[in-house]
Design a protein around this motif. Sequence first.
Motif, PDB file in Angstrom:
ATOM      1  N   GLU A   1      17.007   0.095 -15.274  1.00  0.00           N
ATOM      2  CA  GLU A   1      17.884   0.991 -16.010  1.00  0.00           C
ATOM      3  C   GLU A   1      17.283   2.393 -16.146  1.00  0.00           C
ATOM      4  OE1 GLU A   1      18.824  -0.340 -19.961  1.00  0.00           O
ATOM      5  OE2 GLU A   1      20.023   1.460 -20.398  1.00  0.00           O
ATOM      6  N   TYR A   2      16.055   2.441 -16.637  1.00  0.00           N
ATOM      7  CA  TYR A   2      15.436   3.739 -16.909  1.00  0.00           C
ATOM      8  C   TYR A   2      14.744   4.282 -15.662  1.00  0.00           C
ATOM      9  CZ  TYR A   2      16.483   2.619 -21.720  1.00  0.00           C
ATOM     10  OH  TYR A   2      17.139   2.284 -22.882  1.00  0.00           O
ATOM     11  N   VAL A   3      14.612   5.615 -15.648  1.00  0.00           N
ATOM     12  CA  VAL A   3      14.042   6.298 -14.491  1.00  0.00           C
ATOM     13  C   VAL A   3      12.926   7.208 -14.994  1.00  0.00           C
ATOM     14  CG1 VAL A   3      14.572   8.140 -12.857  1.00  0.00           C
ATOM     15  CG2 VAL A   3      16.112   6.186 -13.083  1.00  0.00           C
TER      16      VAL A   3
ATOM     17  N   LYS B   1      10.338   4.082 -23.473  1.00  0.00           N
ATOM     18  CA  LYS B   1      11.395   3.123 -23.778  1.00  0.00           C
ATOM     19  C   LYS B   1      11.350   1.917 -22.834  1.00  0.00           C
ATOM     20  CE  LYS B   1      14.972   1.857 -26.116  1.00  0.00           C
ATOM     21  NZ  LYS B   1      14.786   1.556 -27.546  1.00  0.00           N
TER      22      LYS B   1
END
Lengths: 363, 363
Positions: free
Chosen positions: A184-186, A207
């Motif tokens: 999800e996160y980059v 996160k």
Amino acid sequence: MRDYQIDMHLNTERKQKPAFDQLQFGRNFTDHMFIMDYSSEEGWYDPRIVPYQPVTLDPAAMIFHYGQTVFEGLKAYLSKEQQILLFRPSKNMARLNRSNERLCIPKIDEAFALHALKQLLIVEKDWIPTSEGTSLYIRPFIISTEPYIGVAPSNSYRFMIILSPVGAYYKEGINPVKISVEQEYVRAVQGGTGNAKTAGNYAGSLKAQEMANVDGYSQVLWLDGKEKKYIEEVGSMNVFFKIKGEVITPALNGSILDGVTRDSIIQLLNYWNLPLVEKKISMEEIDQAHKDGHLEEAFGTGTAAVISPIGELFWKGEKLSINNGETGPLSRKLYETITGIQTGTLEDPFGWRIEVASEVVNN
Amino acid sequence: MRDYQIDMHLNTERKQKPAFDQLQFGRNFTDHMFIMDYSSEEGWYDPRIVPYQPVTLDPAAMIFHYGQTVFEGLKAYLSKEQQILLFRPSKNMARLNRSNERLCIPKIDEAFALHALKQLLIVEKDWIPTSEGTSLYIRPFIISTEPYIGVAPSNSYRFMIILSPVGAYYKEGINPVKISVEQEYVRAVQGGTGNAKTAGNYAGSLKAQEMANVDGYSQVLWLDGKEKKYIEEVGSMNVFFKIKGEVITPALNGSILDGVTRDSIIQLLNYWNLPLVEKKISMEEIDQAHKDGHLEEAFGTGTAAVISPIGELFWKGEKLSINNGETGPLSRKLYETITGIQTGTLEDPFGWRIEVASEVVNN
């Protein structure tokens, strides 16, 4: 190198040192620090070695609002002959200036910054721990200090170097860590700040790390920001895979940090005549290599941990165990070779190790 | 709302105030500030209004290295009846907590933070300028304060609110600015921190802005990080286009900030029964609309500048003049309506304007 005079203001009292065989990472700091200020009018001025002390800033200082800041990380060691050793420190100073360029921070004189660091290390020599796996971690950093609410480069900065005697970065030490592949996160994307060592890259990564921790993983493996397909880094480290005898690391692409340990490993593998390739590599390829039984080793690399073997990758609901969750022979050989060169117990055919002359030379 | 007691430590001496009709943006700060601290053990504690004062932090404080920080921006106005007015402040407090969530910072009590802000404004009421285009800019922000070298969420934080009497954010005021469409650098990408109000987004934007300035442009128009094709924001503002009578703004996609002014404009246009669409829109479409003579207006929106008309876009070697480089009627009407609601000279059919009661209520 500019002909600066470093003012010396040394403490007569010294702190009690922590037990050097039970050191945590980044929790203790030495008696002194290096400071140098910048103003638009004077350029970099007033270099000084002073007692380790708080930083006092206006609450409107730009660092608190717009994050214009860069840093570096390197380590000092003490040889058996009581020589202070540094590992490729010029690479860090050069990268600091590349980060400065990206963040619109005025460049420093690299040779002078290295000179200043050496003087600080001489003053703090008895803070360098010598137990297995310990070192004196060095943190040069620059913060923007102008009190101004508005998005623009600051007109004033402070460059500091602080020192911290450290043990292992990961509590696992050289033991393998479990890594979750982030979906999800980059961390970064081409055109962003991924190849600069700047605060925002790390803030943005917290996160994903927090969520991985909840699931029992130490860190995340970052995929590219465009397609979430290609491998970039692991945690705050570069990453290597050994597949069917060949070592592969993601090619530098503008969003991956150009790590000093990464470069050293590439040079070492070439020196050993082991197959090494820098290329764009997808998580699908790693998964396929694992399915085919060809994924032999995987490890993260960075100054803090040096080599951090990956024992398991979690991806799309599947657990990919690597080398039965154990430290592989290449990971161990690289760790032992690099730390051996760093600490002075092994030959250094590359000229990477720098001995710091033992006298303060103040010019 | 938690039943906190705000300690008051007020200055007897006050600063000399700047000339309120010649205010710059973000250069002057008032006599007092609000502070509240956080520790893992106590949560948020010790809320206090104190003289405006420097922040003193360990040089290892995490804000300096890993950029774990969030902020907000809003404004206070003084009505002709000497009432302190705020504009949708709950939206800012809610967004602060959304930013906190993304940056792994403990949430604040939104109602209490707004209460604290109101108390601070009552103390600083005579700092609110009333000349055309001026206001008291409010900057709530949270910084990570734990002294620790290691990438992890901090265990301690400081929440502060500082106030600055301000004039126009851009020296052009409501006059159109010239904008360069950014082709190399990227502000944010899905999975990153683009929709959080955090320092790293702004630090990363400086380079593109600096290069645009060299070419005679005030700001850049940001394209998406994946394809560098779709429009995201302009400078540090949201962006709107009026094409053939229809107003278009990029849809929120995870990398665009959810602006309070943006939302207010959408509601205003709906209220006026003007066609408004939030969608993914490419720079090619804007260029085509310009070629067809359908690009009627373009403007940036944000708390600092409110409405900033775009008079020219520079893209792929071509200059796209918009509305002959003049402020369009919709841009002007939106500016006048929003500032009129904000300052209390116009009706507020939305209930956006909040009157701050004039007595300090301390509980």
